[in-house]
Scaffold this motif. Structure first.
Motif, PDB file in Angstrom:
ATOM      1  N   SER A  44      50.347 -47.675 -22.023  1.00 15.88           N
ATOM      2  CA  SER A  44      48.910 -47.399 -22.149  1.00 15.88           C
ATOM      3  C   SER A  44      48.407 -46.302 -21.219  1.00 15.88           C
ATOM      4  CB  SER A  44      48.100 -48.670 -21.914  1.00 15.88           C
ATOM      5  OG  SER A  44      48.074 -49.008 -20.539  1.00 15.88           O
ATOM      6  N   ALA A  45      49.209 -45.898 -20.234  1.00 18.57           N
ATOM      7  CA  ALA A  45      48.793 -44.768 -19.394  1.00 18.57           C
ATOM      8  C   ALA A  45      48.566 -43.528 -20.258  1.00 18.57           C
ATOM      9  CB  ALA A  45      49.850 -44.485 -18.334  1.00 18.57           C
ATOM     10  N   ASN A  46      49.227 -43.486 -21.398  1.00 22.94           N
ATOM     11  CA  ASN A  46      49.105 -42.350 -22.308  1.00 22.94           C
ATOM     12  C   ASN A  46      47.741 -42.236 -22.974  1.00 22.94           C
ATOM     13  OD1 ASN A  46      51.813 -41.058 -22.337  1.00 22.94           O
ATOM     14  ND2 ASN A  46      52.443 -43.138 -22.898  1.00 22.94           N
ATOM     15  N   LYS A  47      46.907 -43.268 -22.840  1.00 23.23           N
ATOM     16  CA  LYS A  47      45.565 -43.179 -23.427  1.00 23.23           C
ATOM     17  C   LYS A  47      44.818 -41.950 -22.912  1.00 23.23           C
ATOM     18  CE  LYS A  47      41.990 -44.314 -25.770  1.00 23.23           C
ATOM     19  NZ  LYS A  47      41.414 -42.992 -25.537  1.00 23.23           N
ATOM     20  N   ALA A  48      45.188 -41.476 -21.731  1.00 20.23           N
ATOM     21  CA  ALA A  48      44.493 -40.318 -21.156  1.00 20.23           C
ATOM     22  C   ALA A  48      44.699 -39.047 -21.973  1.00 20.23           C
ATOM     23  CB  ALA A  48      44.939 -40.103 -19.711  1.00 20.23           C
ATOM     24  N   SER A  53      41.052 -38.014 -15.631  1.00 23.70           N
ATOM     25  CA  SER A  53      40.045 -38.723 -16.430  1.00 23.70           C
ATOM     26  C   SER A  53      40.345 -40.219 -16.425  1.00 23.70           C
ATOM     27  CB  SER A  53      40.018 -38.193 -17.868  1.00 23.70           C
ATOM     28  OG  SER A  53      41.180 -38.558 -18.564  1.00 23.70           O
ATOM     29  N   ARG A 101      43.205 -33.377 -18.021  1.00 21.72           N
ATOM     30  CA  ARG A 101      42.695 -34.533 -18.770  1.00 21.72           C
ATOM     31  C   ARG A 101      43.530 -35.773 -18.464  1.00 21.72           C
ATOM     32  NH1 ARG A 101      39.309 -35.000 -23.323  1.00 21.72           N
ATOM     33  NH2 ARG A 101      39.299 -37.152 -23.982  1.00 21.72           N
ATOM     34  N   PHE A 102      44.826 -35.617 -18.454  1.00 23.45           N
ATOM     35  CA  PHE A 102      45.719 -36.748 -18.211  1.00 23.45           C
ATOM     36  C   PHE A 102      45.532 -37.310 -16.805  1.00 23.45           C
ATOM     37  CE2 PHE A 102      49.989 -38.419 -16.933  1.00 23.45           C
ATOM     38  CZ  PHE A 102      49.988 -39.519 -17.777  1.00 23.45           C
ATOM     39  N   ASP A 139      42.626 -52.049 -20.898  1.00 27.32           N
ATOM     40  CA  ASP A 139      42.863 -51.586 -19.539  1.00 27.32           C
ATOM     41  C   ASP A 139      42.092 -50.305 -19.276  1.00 27.32           C
ATOM     42  OD1 ASP A 139      45.213 -49.225 -19.225  1.00 27.32           O
ATOM     43  OD2 ASP A 139      45.307 -50.341 -21.103  1.00 27.32           O
ATOM     44  N   GLY A 196      50.222 -41.192 -14.356  1.00 25.24           N
ATOM     45  CA  GLY A 196      49.185 -41.796 -15.193  1.00 25.24           C
ATOM     46  C   GLY A 196      49.251 -43.312 -15.161  1.00 25.24           C
ATOM     47  N   THR A 221      40.556 -43.795 -18.227  1.00 25.12           N
ATOM     48  CA  THR A 221      40.851 -44.202 -19.604  1.00 25.12           C
ATOM     49  C   THR A 221      40.248 -45.571 -19.869  1.00 25.12           C
ATOM     50  OG1 THR A 221      42.915 -45.272 -18.955  1.00 25.12           O
ATOM     51  CG2 THR A 221      43.049 -42.978 -19.647  1.00 25.12           C
ATOM     52  N   ARG A 239      42.166 -47.195 -16.529  1.00 22.58           N
ATOM     53  CA  ARG A 239      42.951 -46.549 -15.459  1.00 22.58           C
ATOM     54  C   ARG A 239      41.979 -45.770 -14.584  1.00 22.58           C
ATOM     55  NH1 ARG A 239      48.587 -48.188 -15.865  1.00 22.58           N
ATOM     56  NH2 ARG A 239      48.768 -48.770 -18.059  1.00 22.58           N
ATOM     57  N   ASN A 272      41.213 -48.284 -22.655  1.00 25.42           N
ATOM     58  CA  ASN A 272      42.204 -48.505 -23.722  1.00 25.42           C
ATOM     59  C   ASN A 272      42.114 -49.923 -24.283  1.00 25.42           C
ATOM     60  OD1 ASN A 272      44.738 -47.889 -25.210  1.00 25.42           O
ATOM     61  ND2 ASN A 272      45.600 -49.490 -23.885  1.00 25.42           N
TER      62      ASN A 272
END
Lengths: 474, 474
Positions: free
Chosen positions: B224-228, A309, A305-306, A339, A408, A311, A341, A313
């Motif tokens: 924000s990379a953590n949104k994944a 996928s 998922r990280f 944003d 990520g 994102t 990604r 945001n």
């Protein structure tokens, strides 16, 4: 090269090396606000010279300048060192020490850490790299590879003018055999990471306004009693946003923006399967202060998922009255910063097109879309000499390591991995820091608990250069 | 009372009277920020004394103080004059002159206007009322009614402590025969309004946060990379809000909050039918800089919508990064400030209960609801002596007038119209100003184009007092 002698100089010079990092942090260089940029570029140029570069240029761009240094070590191979000298803003953050003070704080089990904007992203690693070169010089040695050092001042803005620089200097940059971006890649438990690429990014603003909608107040916020007969751009933004995801805020509903969960390539699938055996989600929980992941995912499913996928945001949202207490107004506009990604195979152009088409299709074509940053993902082979050189350094240091198909986060590595340069490019290095883009950003200086200090970090950079020279031999 | 002699003093003292208003504007008194409140209360107290009050108290409350003056004119009747000395904040507004400078500006066809925070809401009218009392005194006269003057400093916060004051002083306040709130009720074309009541209000904040949700970042904004893999409180707020209205942002979907478009009472229906013949929507368009009304309504349908529908407004929305350019963060919380305007028969308690139940029903029970202001609507009969006294003043001035069943805005008049006082209470007066709660708030001083200047405004107040004395005779 006499490694032990360089090592002992690094140890003896530790205080100076810490001060170099603090000097870099104390000079603010917030690219989004244009704060301290010129001063920082000059400081970085003088640090490059002091570190042994034979030439240093502050190269003008249409935005913030790029500092370009050359260190000819008379070696067979050349590495392009990518760096950034800009940082994220501190606005809206609450710090326990002033963000440009570069406070030294004791934190068990690591001894001293330095706290400040840029400590980990990336003035700490930049200072450590320069300090390593200083030590080489003081030992009467030359680095094992020639260096081309590119330090840009717009990474946090999406590197909008780095492409111009790469194009203009392509002939000279092509001389590099690979690209290395010095980092501090150990996590809170000491596990060190190698990232073989990065997600791409599109950063944009959506703005709903009475002026472009033709409904609601056109020019200024008005008395909120008027809501009974005048439309609201703030509600319009809310509904435009809400149309873009499921109510979970995670499931993307913008057709053509979300390709769903992309299956990894065969190589990546193997890397992820292996990564799942070494990955510790508690490190992520601890660093970000979170309890649960999306859909309570675990293990390999969480990693997929990280990594695979897209994102979508919300970085910021604002409109109307944001101060203390009560102010009854009907705002004339409202804005969201967002944003996206990008995973492999997605392009910034395709994503922006999908977003605009979505707004159009849902009747929100008046909402302004302002693109700030946009660039694609990048990938480097695990078999490339620079990737292997980093792994060699990790193995030599005896540190447990994790290999990630890509990070990520986003970096403009596509400029080096794509044409016309088409070089292998990775980031790595021992050392630990965290809270990039967040308050109380820090980097460890003394080390402990499996995490290297500044000395180990600098030695790991030197080790990468030496390993690369050994592996890349022409 | 020798009216012509008072009138000629008002004309001669015009410069002094303008300076009184500027003095009041120059003293900031932003209740939401607690800015300048004490200084303003002292200034209002001294103005009351200078205007002839025999006693003036600065009455402490649990919030900002109330300034209470008594002027015993030896008359048969007593009017309670309600005033506020606080204003809205100026944060986030762009003014063409500093908001606390009280700049005098020429604007055709009106001659001089005063521009500043509070110019119309309500330091201009307050200063005009005090100046009128000054003129009466200078003429060697006494006002035609006794006065109890209550100036509160928390109207813009929803008058949270005025109820305590009214309860504590009920015996004394009960001596008043009616309540009058001096305004400047002419619109941009000179039509003057009489409002027979006000909508109620609930002002609240909704906050989605990782801390209360147990998902997303708990403590600070993260990369924000953590949104994944980490949930977003900002998206949560967006979806909670979106669930509350149709995509038009107008149709309320909170069960029990919107009673739909309420049919007016028989009296009100007559007033609205008549109002539709005098009402000019272009005045609203011009004052608020809007082009179109909700659903492109016109005439009586537009008026009914304005007067008899509940509103659910976003006053402000904020979270994450709101500065210039790019900052890629996943916010740990996001907030919306909202107001709900209540139509007759709705209660603040019922509305808040409906809102909480809606959040619960839609799975958003973690979203914090903080109530700032809450009070009900109020109504006064057109046949009451104070309403008729104001109409008499309008007729005497020969100004076209509109009678509104109630205003779209909110005032704590329920404290006077409800038990234990149960008095008739209205607002009115000649003069014009606009942009309450907005930048470049102003009030006309010289007058022209059908709009009265400060002289006419003061005379209208005196006329209201005299007419009331004539009509209320015990």
């Amino acid at each position: 090269m006499d490694l032990p002698s360089v090592g002992s100089i690094i140890e003896k010079s530790s205080d100076d090396h810490i001060e170099r990092i603090r000097r870099l942090i104390r000079q603010p260089s917030v690219s989004a606000e244009g704060r301290g940029i010129r001063e920082m570029a000059a400081l970085v140029g003088s640090e490059m010279e002091a570190a042994g570069c034979s030439s240093t240029e502050v190269v003008e761009t249409k935005g913030h300048p790029i500092v370009f240094g050359r260190l000819d070590a008379g070696a067979r191979n050349t590495l392009l060192i990518y760096m950034m000298y800009d940082t994220q803003p501190v606005e809206g953050e609450v710090w326990s020490s002033p963000p440009f003070e570069a406070a030294l704080v004791e934190r068990a089990p690591w001894g001293r850490i330095v706290v400040g904007r840029g400590a980990i992203n990336t003035k700490g690693p930049m200072g450590a790299f320069f300090s390593m070169l200083h030590a080489v010089r003081e030992a009467g040695e030359r680095p094992p590879v020639n260096l081309l050092i590119v330090a840009e001042g717009e990474e946090e803005l999406g590197s909008p003018h780095l492409p111009d620089f790469v194009r203009a200097r392509a002939d000279e940059l092509r001389a590099a055999d690979a690209v290395f971006y010095p980092g501090a890649a150990q996590d809170v438990k000491g596990h060190v990471k190698l990232f073989l690429g990065n997600k791409g990014i599109v950063y944009l603003e959506l703005e709903a306004s009475g002026a472009s909608w033709g409904r609601g107040p056109l020019e200024f916020d008005i008395h909120s009693a008027n809501k009974a007969w005048i439309d609201s751009p703030a509600w319009r933004l809310v509904h435009a946003l809400a149309s873009m995801t499921g109510t979970d805020g995670n499931t993307i509903r913008v057709e053509g923006l979300d390709a769903g969960l992309q299956p990894p390539s065969e190589d990546d699938a193997q890397l992820v399967a292996y990564l799942a055996t070494t990955f510790d989600p508690d490190v992520i929980r601890q660093q970000n202060r979170v309890e649960r992941f999306i859909d309570d995912l675990e293990g390999e499913a969480l990693l997929r998922r990280f990594l695979f996928s897209t994102t979508l945001n919300i970085d910021g949202i604002f409109g109307g009255y944001m101060g203390e207490g009560t102010k009854t107004v009907l705002p004339h506009r409202a804005t969201a910063k967002m944003d996206i990604r990008l995973v492999p195979e997605q392009t910034p152009e395709g994503v922006v097109r999908a977003l605009r088409a979505h707004l159009e299709r849902h009747g929100f074509s008046d909402i302004a879309v302002r693109i700030h940053d946009a660039y694609p993902w990048s990938k480097t082979s695990l078999g490339s000499p620079i990737a292997q050189a980093v792994l060699d350094a990790y193995r030599a240091a005896g540190v447990p390591h994790e290999i990630w198909p890509h990070a990520g986060g986003s970096l403009p590595m596509y400029l080096f991995t794509g044409p016309p340069l088409s070089k292998a490019a990775v980031s790595g290095g021992l050392g630990h820091g965290a809270r990039a883009h967040a308050p109380d950003e820090y980097m460890v200086l003394d080390g402990g608990g499996g995490v290297a200090g500044l000395v180990g970090q600098e030695l790991s950079y030197l080790s990468v250069l030496a390993n690369f020279a050994a592996r890349a031999g022409k």
